[in-house]
Design a protein around this motif. Structure first.
Motif, PDB file in Angstrom:
ATOM      1  N   GLY A 108     -31.820  66.518  35.232  1.00 29.30           N
ATOM      2  CA  GLY A 108     -31.263  66.277  36.555  1.00 29.30           C
ATOM      3  C   GLY A 108     -30.582  67.522  37.079  1.00 29.30           C
ATOM      4  N   GLU A 470     -27.386  61.092  40.945  1.00 27.61           N
ATOM      5  CA  GLU A 470     -28.426  61.939  41.519  1.00 27.61           C
ATOM      6  C   GLU A 470     -29.489  61.047  42.158  1.00 27.61           C
ATOM      7  OE1 GLU A 470     -29.400  65.575  41.562  1.00 27.61           O
ATOM      8  OE2 GLU A 470     -27.236  65.376  41.762  1.00 27.61           O
ATOM      9  N   GLY A 472     -32.418  58.948  42.976  1.00 25.82           N
ATOM     10  CA  GLY A 472     -33.639  58.505  42.336  1.00 25.82           C
ATOM     11  C   GLY A 472     -34.313  57.445  43.169  1.00 25.82           C
ATOM     12  N   SER A 473     -33.663  57.074  44.258  1.00 26.99           N
ATOM     13  CA  SER A 473     -34.193  56.036  45.154  1.00 26.99           C
ATOM     14  C   SER A 473     -33.680  56.319  46.557  1.00 26.99           C
ATOM     15  CB  SER A 473     -33.721  54.654  44.700  1.00 26.99           C
ATOM     16  OG  SER A 473     -32.311  54.543  44.845  1.00 26.99           O
ATOM     17  N   ASP A 476     -29.957  55.733  46.682  1.00 26.57           N
ATOM     18  CA  ASP A 476     -29.161  56.864  46.183  1.00 26.57           C
ATOM     19  C   ASP A 476     -29.054  57.956  47.242  1.00 26.57           C
ATOM     20  OD1 ASP A 476     -28.854  55.643  43.712  1.00 26.57           O
ATOM     21  OD2 ASP A 476     -30.630  56.593  42.863  1.00 26.57           O
ATOM     22  N   GLY A 823     -33.607  65.358  45.542  1.00 21.77           N
ATOM     23  CA  GLY A 823     -34.244  65.249  44.250  1.00 21.77           C
ATOM     24  C   GLY A 823     -35.757  65.172  44.415  1.00 21.77           C
ATOM     25  N   SER A 825     -37.845  62.725  43.327  1.00 20.68           N
ATOM     26  CA  SER A 825     -38.468  61.409  43.494  1.00 20.68           C
ATOM     27  C   SER A 825     -38.441  60.920  44.928  1.00 20.68           C
ATOM     28  CB  SER A 825     -37.752  60.387  42.606  1.00 20.68           C
ATOM     29  OG  SER A 825     -36.380  60.294  42.945  1.00 20.68           O
TER      30      SER A 825
END
Length: 827
Positions: A108, A470, A472-473, A476, A823, A825
């Motif tokens: 991460g 962090e 991830g979706s 987030d 990020g 994703s």
């Protein structure tokens, strides 16, 4: 797959053994100084590992890379051919980038971070619908790094902190919970004349406060208080005149009022702006007098505590008029009159008179406010009862809930609360832990409300609520965006948005920027990046700067100026060069006088175009910045220069060597700051470092400790003597010492005559200004400073913003749309 690919690249580029090409370059250019027991600066390259997968090792090599790139290595006097320098950078940079990128993909980009205490308070305000919730100071102060209190690695959690969070969350929940069957009764307090003030005199002589009838002072024959005739006390035409600003000791509030219940109170006053003339005669003022109310307890002025300005600023105009505002009060508090920008008489602590003296009136008369009556009504009732804060906890169960099936209702309410309060999906196994806690309390026959409070409290102090992760979706990413631009949780619209869609993400970013909640971003960002939280830390020396004593109106105006400026940079999408060289300022009446600009009326901060040739414009010449970079007694090119290269240019200087004293100004006026700097930098080591930042600070020497323009320094003994009485009523005497020389030469050879020249130099490199601002946004928004592997990404973001002149909102959009922010994703 990306992680495996990066790992394979890393294996090829960064083996534990140093690559031969780098080994050869270091051998030819560096090992003569950095090898063996006598290695310079303690850097011995021989045993230094090259396992770049190891974070500590990688950080060491990043420092070596950066010092070579910034030409700090080798030191002055040691030659490194340009081709060798380029070769070293090209040998190190790709390997460091690949290693750092692989680590970010594997672990991460940064660790999850705890909410700081400002964010925690605002999250609870929003969840519980308690806009005045005040639990921030119940929590320990957060540690700082990279200028901010939002950095993951310093936002740790200790047992002491957890205890404080438990106490703060319980206090918030109990404030949200209603315990009575009906709201507290609304009462209306109204008083006039004699009861507008707690006594017949204020501190600071009778000129500070007296009662008025038909534009003449009454009961003012002597400083001693004399009882007022009853018919005069009860005369509805009697007014209370106030001609001073708050300043300890001070107590100016109506007699007979203290809030019985917490809540919002509507305050109405009948008042007019006046001028006091000799003989306690009054006339209408020529312009408005600004004032605010201050919440406090109606106690003796010596023990007043937790005084806060509330209700905003009112502009009291000439001629009788009714003014209205709403203020929050806690039980036991009252409202205090707080006039702005007036004298603040102080007792003569040096023993010459042992008493107060009101300063001389301005030629047109002393401004003040005559109050006729005050009315305080409240607490204002909520739209419904129980209030919304209670219903968030107990839905429709009402006050003192006692459901027939408590465990079933407890489970329902818990999941409902977690859904409302969480910033994303909560794992069911975690929710069951809170559920078991509540059920255990119920099994012990605890009241239903107390059991629920315990469960809610546990959730609000758990990692599910306390920490940001962090991205991830999409949820987030919504959390990161909202805590970046609003300092709080995302609203339902943002949580529901598909932030993987760039157009949606841009639209939501613009919505937050245009929302009133941006004020929280601006206040927090400027408090730390620009150090505005230290604006009131060092009081100006009263011997040298008597005009600034207890001038809270000036300090408040300076703070608002900088905040308005940054708000305009963001909302107006202004080019980043305006940070150092703008053709406008934000001022009010006080700042226009302070900056020697054409007069403006009123306390409101507004944009004003600067005349041609003005030294003002941009952050560097704003009084708030010049104040936080001075120490009160004098200005320091060292402090100001180091601040500029660190906060504006993004090139923080190294800390001073241990045992080296700071350069202190000679307040006598005998030696110039340049003489003192010359003595301080006799050592070649000191001189080479100071040459990087002192010149920037020298350009600001035309501005005193509060940012006013000057051509000469002040002293206590050398030079022409200036005497007078300041607005606290004290005598002052200082000397006009040597002339200011604000010229300088930068390390690269460029010269300037004064601040105008330096601003032109800085504005000529907007990419550097934008790069630094992006770095500041990055650490503030993500909790992790820009990593080595982020640098190339930041340069790409700068490339996209370059055609528009690196506009500030564009920089925010570029960051928010980037891998650094979202990020992998979410892209």
């Amino acid at each position: 797959m990306k992680t495996l690919l990066l790992a394979s690249v890393l294996a090829g580029l960064a083996p534990a053994a140093m690559p031969p090409d780098l080994q050869a370059l270091l051998g030819r250019n560096c090992r003569s100084c950095h090898s063996g027991a006598a290695a310079k600066a303690g850097l011995d390259l021989d045993p230094l590992p090259f396992d770049l997968a190891n974070r500590a090792t990688r950080e060491r090599w990043i420092r070596i890379h950066d010092r070579i790139e910034r030409r700090e290595m080798p030191p002055p006097g040691v030659t490194l051919p340009p081709a060798s320098r380029t070769a070293l950078i090209r040998a190190l940079a790709p390997r460091l980038h690949a290693a750092d990128l692989a680590d970010a993909a594997r672990n991460g980009r940064g660790p999850m971070r705890r909410l700081n205490r400002d964010e925690y308070e605002q999250n609870l305000r929003d969840i519980l619908e308690l806009p005045y919730l005040d639990i921030r100071d119940m929590l320990p102060e957060d540690r700082e790094a990279h200028h901010f209190n939002k950095v993951s690695e310093t936002l740790d959690m200790s047992r002491v902190q957890l205890t404080a969070y438990l106490d703060a969350s319980e206090a918030a929940l109990r404030q949200a919970m209603a315990t009575a069957d009906a709201p507290p009764p609304v009462t209306k307090f109204r008083t006039f004349g004699r009861n507008l003030f707690p006594g017949l005199r204020s501190t600071g002589t009778r000129h500070s406060m007296f009662f008025i009838k038909d534009n003449h002072g009454v009961n003012i024959e002597s400083e001693r208080t004399v009882s007022m005739p009853k018919e005069l006390e009860e005369d509805p035409a009697l007014e209370m005149g106030l001609f001073r600003s708050p300043g300890w000791p001070y107590g100016a509030f109506p007699r007979g009022f203290a809030a019985k219940h917490p809540g919002e109170y509507r305050v109405r006053i009948a008042a007019r702006a006046v001028l006091q003339h000799p003989g306690f005669k009054l006339s209408d003022a020529k312009q408005a007098v600004p004032m605010t109310f201050r919440s406090r307890r109606p106690t003796n002025h010596d023990i007043a505590e937790d005084v806060k300005s509330v209700g905003g600023i009112l502009e009291i105009e000439p001629g009788g008029k009714v003014y209205e505002t709403v203020v929050p009060l806690v039980a036991g508090q009252t409202v205090e009159y707080g006039l702005l920008g007036l004298p603040v008489p102080q007792v003569d602590a040096e023993g010459r008179t042992g008493w107060y003296r009101f300063p001389p009136f301005p030629p047109e008369g002393q401004p003040g406010v005559a109050f006729n009556w005050i009315e305080i009504e409240g607490p204002l009732p909520p739209p419904s009862w129980p209030p919304s804060s209670h219903r968030i906890l107990f839905d429709g169960l009402g006050v003192n809930p006692a459901p027939a099936n408590p465990k079933q209702e407890a489970s329902r309410l818990l999941r409902r609360f977690v859904h409302l309060a969480s910033r994303g999906p909560a794992p069911e196994d975690a929710v069951r832990q809170f559920e078991r806690l509540i059920h255990a309390r119920l099994d012990r026959n605890e009241p239903f409300a107390e059991a629920m409070i315990a469960g809610y409290q546990a959730f609000l102090c758990s990692d599910l609520f306390l920490y940001l992760r962090e991205p991830g979706s999409s949820a987030d990413a919504a959390n990161r965006l909202s805590h970046f631009l609003a300092n709080t949780r995302p609203d339902p619209q943002l949580l529901a948005a598909n932030l993987r869609d760039p157009a949606v993400l841009r639209r939501e970013t613009d919505r937050l920027i245009d929302s009133p909640s941006l004020d929280r971003f601006v206040n927090s960002f400027t408090a730390y990046w620009l150090n505005l939280r230290h604006l009131r830390r060092d009081d100006p020396d009263k011997r040298l700067f008597p005009e600034y004593q207890l001038d809270e109106y000036l300090a408040d105006s300076l703070e608002r100026e900088t905040r308005e400026f940054i708000t305009a940079m963001v909302r107006g999408n202004l080019p980043v060069r305006n940070l150092v060289d703008a053709d406008f300022v934000y001022v009010n009446d006080r700042l226009a006088r302070h900056y020697d600009l054409d007069p403006v009326t009123g306390s409101a901060i507004r944009r004003v175009a600067l005349p041609a040739g003005s030294p003002r414009g941009g952050l560097l010449t704003q009084g708030a910045i010049l104040k936080v970079t001075a120490n009160g007694a004098g200005t320091s090119p060292v402090l100001r220069g180091a601040w500029i290269v660190d906060r504006i240019l993004g090139e923080p200087p190294p800390p001073p060597p241990p045992g080296v004293p700071a350069v202190e100004p000679d307040i006598r006026g005998a030696k110039s700051i340049r003489d003192l700097l010359a003595m301080h930098t006799k050592s070649s080591t000191c001189a080479s470092c100071h040459a990087k930042f002192d010149p920037y600070g020298l350009a600001l020497e035309n501005f005193d400790v509060m940012g006013r323009w000057r051509t000469h320094y002040r002293g206590t003994s050398e030079g022409e003597r200036v005497t007078g009485i300041d607005h606290t009523g004290h005598d002052f005497a200082y000397t006009v010492a040597g002339a200011v020389d604000s010229s300088g030469a930068l390390l690269d050879g460029r010269t300037f005559r004064d601040i105008r020249g330096l601003k032109a130099v800085l504005a000529s490199n907007p990419r550097q200004l934008a790069r630094n601002l992006l770095h500041q946004f990055t650490v503030y928004a993500t909790g992790t400073p820009a990593r080595f592997s982020d640098r190339a990404e930041i340069e790409k973001l700068l490339d996209t913003c370059a055609p528009g002149g690196y506009r500030t909102r564009d920089l925010i959009h570029a960051l928010v749309q980037s891998r650094i922010f979202l990020g992998e994703s979410n892209r």
